[in-house]
Write an enzyme that holds these catalytic residues in place. Structure first.
Site: not given
Length: 426
Positions: A282-283
């Protein structure tokens, strides 16, 4: 009939909201003009701070929740909520960069502190399992501000022609397009027993707000995770529970939060609050099976465009030196404020580009070995798999089919949806 009449008589209480009214978190009608009224938690916190007493963490969380709920702008049919996590980059980034342009030592201090502050904020939100728009706002505003400085300070010097400017502008537009594609559905898993429609972004956000894991503390909104982080094990405590009529599944397959049996390589994203097919990390968004290619494309285009913009800027402000030499030695650059600002923005871009280059390298290695970042984290925790180059390469060996086949599989992600047996999903 009388109770029905009473109900009908109570319905007119839901009057339409004007542009400055809204329904607060307590379900009561409120007004934008009253944003500073009736804040007992803030008064208590200020009193304790003035008297040199410690402020309880719960009080700080309540203050931040109140501020995030009352920070709104007038809009049609009710005031719209403004996420305060998008505001710091808009104000602090230009101030920090302009202050850093005053002197070389100020530039060193500011450019060193900016990554530290960003990492601190990341670990703070990651530990609290919150979504935030801070990093997305920082990335987009950094692109916009660097382009603005380039147009205002570099182009007027006359060394950048229309062709070069057009090429740089096209690169910027391609970055935005790739980010738009990467922000789409990464491959959310849904439970057919709940609904048969695909989850949209707003539905996922609704799940995050209404779910049992509603975060407390700073206001929430969109993303933050990273490849450099070796995160602790997923907070989802898997149970050996399986569906009726389905074959026995391992405890790692069952997601208690989403109430479904996950297919192979799917993980539960604790930031989004939902399971994602072939989740990588998850960025600024959740990267999974459906948007991993767009994420790689965004990184590649950003690196090429950033390097090109840095080259053009250094070639303009340090004309008698090569690009690499001018980056470390450009005499007289602080004699002119315009050149100093350009030089500071160049070094800021170099720091961001170096970070993105590291992430891009890790992604290329993982794709070449057919592993995801989540699988790498699990292998490091369980001490499984082969570690090469001081842990830079982690080969689990589970899905590795060779360099060419691994890249062929990655190039076809999302092109042909995988149909899992009915017993795999509850």
């Amino acid at each position: 009939m009388k109770p029905v009449k009473k109900t009908k008589a109570e319905e007119p209480e839901l009057e339409p909201l004007c542009c400055c009214e809204y329904i607060d978190r307590n379900g009561e009608k409120n007004h934008v003009a009253a944003c500073l009224c009736d804040c007992q938690d803030l008064d208590e916190g200020c009193d304790r701070w003035i008297t040199c007493k410690s402020v309880q963490p719960e009080t700080c969380e309540k203050i931040m929740d109140t501020i995030s709920d009352r920070l709104r702008i007038p809009w049609l049919r009710g005031a719209k909520k403004v996420n305060i996590s998008i505001l710091p980059p808009l104000f602090l980034l230009p101030v920090f960069l302009r202050v850093a342009s005053w002197h070389f030592l100020l530039g060193v201090v500011v450019l060193t502190s900016l990554p530290v502050l960003a990492l601190w904020y990341y670990y703070l939100t990651h530990r609290r399992k919150e979504q935030t728009l801070f990093f997305l706002s920082l990335g987009l505003f950094s692109l916009g501000y660097m382009y603005y400085v380039f147009l205002q300070e570099v182009v007027p010097k006359g060394r950048v022609g229309p062709t070069r400017l057009a090429l740089l502008t096209c690169g910027l537009l391609l970055i935005l397009f790739a980010l738009y594609r990467a922000k789409k559905n990464p491959g959310y898993l849904r439970n057919p027993a709940h609904n048969d429609r695909a989850l949209s972004g707003s539905q996922v956000e609704c799940l995050n707000r209404k779910g049992p894991e509603k975060p407390k503390g700073f206001p929430s909104a969109d993303l933050s995770g990273g490849l450099n982080n070796r995160a602790p094990k997923d907070e989802t405590k898997d149970s050996p529970r399986t569906s009726a009529g389905s074959p026995a599944k391992g405890k790692d397959d069952w997601c208690a939060k989403c109430q479904l049996v996950r297919p192979a390589r799917a993980w539960h994203c604790r930031i989004c609050g939902i399971c994602v097919r072939r989740m990588d990390h998850h960025c600024v968004c959740c990267v999974g099976e459906s948007n991993h290619q767009a994420f790689i494309l965004a990184l590649l285009v950003f690196l090429l465009t950033s390097v090109y913009g840095i080259t053009l800027t250094l070639d303009t402000i340090c004309t008698d030196r090569s690009v690499f030499t001018a980056l470390f030695y450009c005499p007289g650059v602080y004699a002119n404020y315009s050149s100093a600002l350009c030089f500071t923005c160049v070094w800021y871009s170099v720091i961001i580009t170096g970070s993105m280059a590291y992430i891009f390298l890790i992604q290329l290695i993982n794709i070449s070995y057919n592993v995801t970042e989540r699988e790498v984290q699990q292998a490091l925790r369980q001490k499984t798999g082969r570690r090469l180059l001081c842990g830079l390469i982690v080969d689990t060996g589970q899905y590795n089919r060779g360099f060419l086949r691994n890249w062929h599989q990655f190039s076809t992600l999302g092109a042909h949806p995988f149909h899992h047996p009915a017993e795999d999903i509850v």
